[in-house]
Design an enzyme around this catalytic site. Structure first.
Site, PDB file in Angstrom:
ATOM      1  N   MET A 264       0.824  -1.212   0.000  1.00  0.00           N
ATOM      2  CA  MET A 264       0.000   0.000   0.000  1.00  0.00           C
ATOM      3  C   MET A 264       0.858   1.262   0.000  1.00  0.00           C
ATOM      4  O   MET A 264       0.523   2.250  -0.651  1.00  0.00           O
ATOM      5  CB  MET A 264      -0.952  -0.036   1.200  1.00  0.00           C
ATOM      6  CG  MET A 264      -2.044   1.004   1.159  1.00  0.00           C
ATOM      7  SD  MET A 264      -2.928   1.042  -0.417  1.00  0.00           S
ATOM      8  CE  MET A 264      -4.196  -0.166  -0.140  1.00  0.00           C
ATOM      9  N   CYS A 265       2.009   1.227   0.718  1.00  0.00           N
ATOM     10  CA  CYS A 265       2.824   2.443   0.786  1.00  0.00           C
ATOM     11  C   CYS A 265       3.352   2.813  -0.597  1.00  0.00           C
ATOM     12  O   CYS A 265       3.434   3.984  -0.964  1.00  0.00           O
ATOM     13  CB  CYS A 265       3.983   2.256   1.769  1.00  0.00           C
ATOM     14  SG  CYS A 265       4.964   0.798   1.427  1.00  0.00           S
ATOM     15  N   THR A 266       3.678   1.783  -1.393  1.00  0.00           N
ATOM     16  CA  THR A 266       4.163   2.048  -2.750  1.00  0.00           C
ATOM     17  C   THR A 266       3.056   2.666  -3.587  1.00  0.00           C
ATOM     18  O   THR A 266       3.263   3.650  -4.308  1.00  0.00           O
ATOM     19  CB  THR A 266       4.615   0.723  -3.405  1.00  0.00           C
ATOM     20  OG1 THR A 266       5.543   0.097  -2.539  1.00  0.00           O
ATOM     21  CG2 THR A 266       5.241   0.963  -4.756  1.00  0.00           C
TER      22      THR A 266
END
Ligand SMILES: [Zn+2]
EC number: 6.2.1.64
Length: 353
Positions: A264-266
């Protein structure tokens, strides 16, 4: 297709695969790939010729009908298992007694039904819960445009029964979970051409529950061999599982490729791939902006895909990422795994053998 055109088509494939794979014509890896492709294309042809060929008249078991199968069953080969006993009875068993269940009438299933029926299996049941979609027609060769919307199992069974004299395929337009033990117990062999691990595990569990033990000793007559095949793009596998004797699906779960998910952070802050941008639009922007009210994203709705596609393009432009296309958007949203007809043909042939 005329033979001349077929050859030209093959040459075209050789060219296109080379360039596709490496951009050069002399790369060793590319050559291997090409050989594989050509071999498997031939496999597909044979499949197609076998089903589209001229319908043969005459008695059900005409002279020499099973000569090709006898070559396998009545003599040993350099690679046969030491326990294999060549016998003339094996063919009779196939033709008259052996009851086989094929699970799935899709890409692999069509190939399997054709291979099994042409190899002498006559009592075949097929279970499939799907109906035919236009996008299936390129590789699921038992279906024609007029069949779109009809149950796969029924159309496939009709086709094989009409085409192969003496063959009785019984279709079941149902889920595997709709049947109980007594249904599965009637088969000598179960062959799976499934695309989901959940369904495989269910089937595996069912076959293990059919095993009976006396004083802790497995009763061999309660074992129903499971032959499991799967394909994904150019990759595929085929294996035999003897429930209670060999490692089963659950024992070897780590062999299956994991589903690709992006962190998700990417997606949220550091996109690098076009897929990251599409996932951003799908997971974060769609529920926030609700472009179509409360409707959830439908991969089959072109307007929805168009919306995701446009948002993904904007996001990609922001991060200087290239490669977001409508087709890729659809692929990511629907989690489309490319299906390759030749892989299905090769794997099905392997399973049938
Ligand atoms: Zn196991």
């Amino acid at each position: 297709m005329q033979r001349k055109h077929q050859v030209e088509f093959l040459l075209y494939l050789i060219d296109s695969f080379c360039y596709y794979n490496c951009g050069r014509k002399c790369d060793f890896n590319a050559q291997c790939q090409v050989i594989l492709q050509v071999q498997s294309c031939l496999g597909v042809w044979v499949s197609r010729m076998a089903v589209d060929g001229v319908h043969m008249d005459g008695g059900c078991d005409w002279d020499g009908r099973w000569n090709h199968v006898k070559k396998f069953l009545e003599r040993p080969g350099p690679f046969t298992h030491p326990d294999f006993e060549p016998s003339t009875e094996s063919l009779q068993f196939l033709l008259e007694t052996c009851k086989i269940l094929v699970i799935g009438a899709g890409g692999l299933g069509c190939e399997l039904l054709k291979d099994l029926a042409l190899s002498g299996f006559r009592l075949i049941h097929v279970v499939d819960m799907d109906t035919i979609d236009v996008s299936n027609l390129n590789r699921q060769f038992l279906f024609r445009p007029k069949d779109v919307g009809r149950p796969k199992a029924e159309v496939a069974a009709d086709f094989v029964n009409n085409r192969i004299p003496g063959c009785k395929v019984v279709p079941h337009f149902k889920k595997i979970q709709d049947f109980d033990e007594s249904f599965y117990r009637q088969f000598h062999i179960i062959v799976c051409g499934l695309d989901s691990i959940i369904a495989r595990r269910w089937m595996n569990g069912m076959l293990i529950s059919l095993l009976s033990y006396e004083d802790g000793v497995l009763d061999p007559s309660s074992i129903i061999p499971l032959i499991d095949g799967g394909t994904e793009g150019f990759k595929g596998n085929a294996r035999v599982i003897l429930p209670g004797m060999t490692a089963c699906i659950d024992c070897t779960l780590e062999l299956y490729p994991p589903q690709i998910n992006f962190p998700m952070c990417t997606i949220a802050s550091m996109p690098r791939l076009p897929e990251h941008c599409i996932e951003y639009a799908r997971i974060l922007q769609w529920p926030k902006e609700k472009p179509f009210g409360e409707t959830s994203l439908d991969g089959d709705n072109p307007e929805h895909i168009q919306w995701v596609f446009e948002r993904s393009q904007e996001r990609a432009a922001e991060f200087n990422i290239t490669g977001v296309t409508y087709r890729l958007t659809q692929g990511v949203v629907k989690r489309i795994i490319p299906a390759v007809a030749s892989t299905n043909a090769v794997i099905a042939a392997r399973i049938s053998l």
